[in-house]
Write an enzyme that holds these catalytic residues in place. Structure first.
Site, PDB file in Angstrom:
ATOM      1  N   GLY A  53       6.233   1.588   2.886  1.00  0.00           N
ATOM      2  CA  GLY A  53       7.620   1.607   3.318  1.00  0.00           C
ATOM      3  C   GLY A  53       8.368   1.064   1.967  1.00  0.00           C
ATOM      4  O   GLY A  53       9.600   0.836   2.125  1.00  0.00           O
ATOM      5  N   LYS A  54       7.666   0.853   0.917  1.00  0.00           N
ATOM      6  CA  LYS A  54       8.379   0.353  -0.077  1.00  0.00           C
ATOM      7  C   LYS A  54       9.459   1.115  -0.502  1.00  0.00           C
ATOM      8  O   LYS A  54      10.461   0.622  -0.903  1.00  0.00           O
ATOM      9  CB  LYS A  54       7.413   0.136  -1.633  1.00  0.00           C
ATOM     10  N   SER A  55       9.474   2.571  -0.993  1.00  0.00           N
ATOM     11  CA  SER A  55      10.707   3.386  -1.425  1.00  0.00           C
ATOM     12  C   SER A  55      11.581   3.376  -0.343  1.00  0.00           C
ATOM     13  O   SER A  55      12.758   3.462  -0.819  1.00  0.00           O
ATOM     14  CB  SER A  55       9.772   4.776  -1.665  1.00  0.00           C
ATOM     15  N   LEU A  89       0.865  -1.164  -0.042  1.00  0.00           N
ATOM     16  CA  LEU A  89      -0.046  -0.139   0.128  1.00  0.00           C
ATOM     17  C   LEU A  89       0.946   1.196   0.093  1.00  0.00           C
ATOM     18  O   LEU A  89       2.050   1.047   0.360  1.00  0.00           O
ATOM     19  CB  LEU A  89      -0.863   0.135   1.031  1.00  0.00           C
ATOM     20  N   SER A 148       1.345  -1.297  -7.354  1.00  0.00           N
ATOM     21  CA  SER A 148       1.085  -2.653  -8.196  1.00  0.00           C
ATOM     22  C   SER A 148      -0.111  -3.403  -7.575  1.00  0.00           C
ATOM     23  O   SER A 148       0.323  -4.481  -7.204  1.00  0.00           O
ATOM     24  CB  SER A 148       2.177  -3.329  -8.565  1.00  0.00           C
TER      25      SER A 148
END
Length: 221
Positions: free
Chosen positions: A62-64, A58, A131
């Site tokens: 914390g992906k980036s 979401l 995604s």
């Protein structure tokens, strides 16, 4: 020559009908060009394999943050890397796309093709994208090749992402100012069998980074 800025515009099909370029984009009129340097030779130059590390989750999960830290660690090891980030991509090559379901799919399709080229160039590529659709992530795997694809699910609850709300997007979505917000007014289909799952609410960023680097060392590097 067809103006290149029209290639990905919604009016493309209508434009081509009104010109003599109706067959310009047909696949039967394009041909694979083979060059003497191969991916293996490029990898030999870089001294490491090339593959795609795909962070999904979401907005605000914390992906980036994790992609950035992982790239820094890989760089310290002397590896050639590049990170493709969702927000950055939408400010450039995909700035003509909306957040409709169809455009989200096209967004990921274009990125998967870019990632495929970067893998062929011998570069370890990182992708940080919400995604949200499982079928789109499966298509990424098909495009780059299953052996070149590492899916990392950054599993952070909607409640925690809303609490963080670093970009203020959830607040806007709740107020009705943003439509098609993943988790609020648009779905997120969580991976059922990711290569690695990171539960950011149960571990520190440092712990998550060590877990990812340990996995990469054992499986890919």
């Amino acid at each position: 020559m067809v103006p290149h800025q029209l290639w990905f515009e919604p009016e493309k099909k209508e434009y081509l009908k009104r010109t003599n370029y109706s067959n310009y984009f047909d696949m039967e009129n394009t041909f694979q060009q083979d060059y003497k340097l191969s991916k293996k030779e490029r990898q030999r130059l870089h001294k490491h394999p090339s593959f795609l590390i795909w962070f999904t989750g979401l907005s605000g999960s914390g992906k980036s943050t994790l992609a950035n830290l992982v790239e820094l660690e890989l760089h310290k090891l002397g590896h050639s890397t590049y990170t493709l980030d969702g927000d950055n991509i939408r400010r450039g090559i995909n700035k003509n796309l909306t957040f409709s379901a169809e455009d989200r799919t096209e967004n990921i399709r274009r990125i998967s093709e870019i990632a495929h080229l970067m893998i062929d160039a011998g570069v370890i590529t990182l992708g940080a994208f919400i995604s949200p659709y499982m079928k789109d992530r499966e298509n990424i795997k098909k495009t780059v090749g299953a052996s070149n694809f590492i899916e990392i699910y950054v599993n952070t609850s909607l409640e925690e992402c809303e609490r963080r709300d670093v970009k203020g997007l959830y607040k806007k979505a709740r107020a009705g100012e943003i439509h098609n917000m993943t988790g609020i007014s648009a779905p997120y289909e969580a991976p059922t069998q990711p290569d690695l799952e990171i539960a950011t609410e149960n571990e520190t960023t440092e712990m998550s980074l060590k877990k990812i680097m340990r996995f990469l060392t054992q499986k890919a590097l």
